[in-house]
Design a protein around this motif. Sequence first.
Motif, PDB file in Angstrom:
ATOM      1  N   ALA A   1       7.452   3.319   5.819  1.00 37.90           N
ATOM      2  CA  ALA A   1       6.856   4.394   5.045  1.00 37.90           C
ATOM      3  C   ALA A   1       7.553   4.542   3.693  1.00 37.90           C
ATOM      4  CB  ALA A   1       6.941   5.706   5.835  1.00 37.90           C
ATOM      5  N   SER A   2       8.881   4.416   3.693  1.00 37.48           N
ATOM      6  CA  SER A   2       9.643   4.508   2.448  1.00 37.48           C
ATOM      7  C   SER A   2       9.280   3.353   1.514  1.00 37.48           C
ATOM      8  CB  SER A   2      11.142   4.484   2.726  1.00 37.48           C
ATOM      9  OG  SER A   2      11.510   5.573   3.529  1.00 37.48           O
ATOM     10  N   GLU A   3       9.130   2.178   2.094  1.00 36.38           N
ATOM     11  CA  GLU A   3       8.792   0.983   1.297  1.00 36.38           C
ATOM     12  C   GLU A   3       7.409   1.119   0.679  1.00 36.38           C
ATOM     13  OE1 GLU A   3       7.579  -3.668   2.203  1.00 36.38           O
ATOM     14  OE2 GLU A   3       8.867  -2.599   3.637  1.00 36.38           O
ATOM     15  N   PHE A   4       6.425   1.611   1.435  1.00 37.75           N
ATOM     16  CA  PHE A   4       5.063   1.670   0.952  1.00 37.75           C
ATOM     17  C   PHE A   4       4.834   2.835  -0.023  1.00 37.75           C
ATOM     18  CE2 PHE A   4       3.867  -0.276   5.276  1.00 37.75           C
ATOM     19  CZ  PHE A   4       4.151  -1.553   4.795  1.00 37.75           C
ATOM     20  N   SER A   5       5.646   3.876   0.071  1.00 38.06           N
ATOM     21  CA  SER A   5       5.484   5.040  -0.807  1.00 38.06           C
ATOM     22  C   SER A   5       6.267   4.920  -2.096  1.00 38.06           C
ATOM     23  CB  SER A   5       5.880   6.324  -0.075  1.00 38.06           C
ATOM     24  OG  SER A   5       7.246   6.258   0.321  1.00 38.06           O
TER      25      SER A   5
ATOM     26  N   ASN B   1      -5.187   2.834   4.124  1.00 37.73           N
ATOM     27  CA  ASN B   1      -4.581   4.064   4.665  1.00 37.73           C
ATOM     28  C   ASN B   1      -3.288   3.759   5.419  1.00 37.73           C
ATOM     29  OD1 ASN B   1      -6.866   5.650   3.782  1.00 37.73           O
ATOM     30  ND2 ASN B   1      -7.971   4.855   5.577  1.00 37.73           N
TER      31      ASN B   1
ATOM     32  N   ARG C   1       1.303  -3.365   2.190  1.00 40.58           N
ATOM     33  CA  ARG C   1       0.850  -2.402   1.183  1.00 40.58           C
ATOM     34  C   ARG C   1      -0.671  -2.406   1.056  1.00 40.58           C
ATOM     35  NH1 ARG C   1       4.567  -0.323  -2.354  1.00 40.58           N
ATOM     36  NH2 ARG C   1       6.687  -1.184  -2.242  1.00 40.58           N
TER      37      ARG C   1
ATOM     38  N   LEU D   1      -0.106   4.526   5.081  1.00 35.34           N
ATOM     39  CA  LEU D   1       0.830   5.609   5.409  1.00 35.34           C
ATOM     40  C   LEU D   1       0.287   6.464   6.561  1.00 35.34           C
ATOM     41  CD1 LEU D   1       2.057   6.745   1.876  1.00 35.34           C
ATOM     42  CD2 LEU D   1       3.288   5.406   3.594  1.00 35.34           C
ATOM     43  N   SER D   2      -1.026   6.662   6.568  1.00 29.46           N
ATOM     44  CA  SER D   2      -1.639   7.415   7.662  1.00 29.46           C
ATOM     45  C   SER D   2      -1.473   6.661   8.980  1.00 29.46           C
ATOM     46  CB  SER D   2      -3.120   7.639   7.361  1.00 29.46           C
ATOM     47  OG  SER D   2      -3.743   8.307   8.437  1.00 29.46           O
TER      48      SER D   2
END
Length: 411
Positions: free
Chosen positions: A406-410, A359, A355, A361-362
């Motif tokens: 991506a799901s975990e970090f968002s 950046n 986390r 997710l990018s």
Amino acid sequence: MKYIKTQNGVISTEEKNHLLILAQGHAYLHQAQPSGAAEILPRDIGKEVAALRDEITSQLVGMEEAVHLMAMGLVSGGNVFLWSLPGAAKSTSARMLAAGISGDFFSLNLGPDTGKNDLFGPPSLSAMKKDQWDRAWSRVATAHITLFDEWDKASQVVHNQLLTAMEEKLVTTNKGSKNIPLLLGIAAANDVVDPNPRNASWDRLLYRMQVKYPGDYQSLLTVSGGRSPIKPRLSPEDIQLIQGWVDYQAMNLPLEIREAMSAIYAEMKRKGFEVSPRRFVRWGRAIVAEAVLDGRTDPEMGDLYTGANILWVKPKNMEKVQKSVGASSDPEKAILVQAEATIEGVDQELVKLTRETPNVLSKVMDLQTGLNAHRKRLEGIRNGGVQKEQLLKKIQELNSDLIDKASEFSA
């Protein structure tokens, strides 16, 4: 005695009245076959070496490329360098290869205290009783295949002594030089040390490859792992003859192959990658060896990809050289190599993502974009075989992992 016929004479192991010395004195070109000799076809030898290669890899996991490289070295007379962590079955593979040619195998872990007695045998007691000096020649001096592990731990003196044996097939005695029966020298280490053009030891190790641990550990529990006996398929004389034939054919490559080799070298030089003349010439032998292991006597453009394991000097340049060679010789192979390198890179990056990664997710999206680009290229090639399917499966798995990240970090 046996011989191989060529357009300009025959190749045999008979030294008398020869026209050319081939394969460092393992074979010779003559005008006519020796009396009583039997003809043997290079394609038949190549077929048996390929069958031996496949028999060895069937007993191991993840060693297909390394064993193929050893088979290439055996057929062409080129030394092989493998680097990996311990336990990757390098010694087992080499021992099995020796068994398949009815050859003697010698293995030694090198170190700073390794001396000439360790390499070539102790002083001869019988000679000493006669107030003479000689050596009880053994080990490297009598082996057909040798494996030297921990290559990087040996002194430069030992390297020089071994390279004379491995490259020239000679050892120095008090009476001059002595020919030895060595057909294949293999060096192994946990890492690459001093890989630069000025290192003569490094330059003479023709085929170079990193051996990685297998991805499928469960399969390790179901293979024989070298326990099944290898039935001899060939004799050392057969290998001497095929090495001589490969050497001779490499001096008579088709024009299109020679022009393609020169173009690849020019492209590498333009990019700042130097290749010694010795390695360039030996690359020609590798091209012929690749063809004969594939059941052919005439090389094809795809055989130039053997340069991917020969033409790079520093490991950091390995991938760039492989791409350059692949693009010029075998575009489909280049796609497989590039995809494998990208997958390995994504695998390593995935573990580092947290986390707190800037950046993040990018970066996840960039990794997915790179993977999917390689997926499209892989789907477009025809001859990827099992490797293509494995790479596509790995891309699918990594994409799934990236989606989870991506799901975990968002969240």
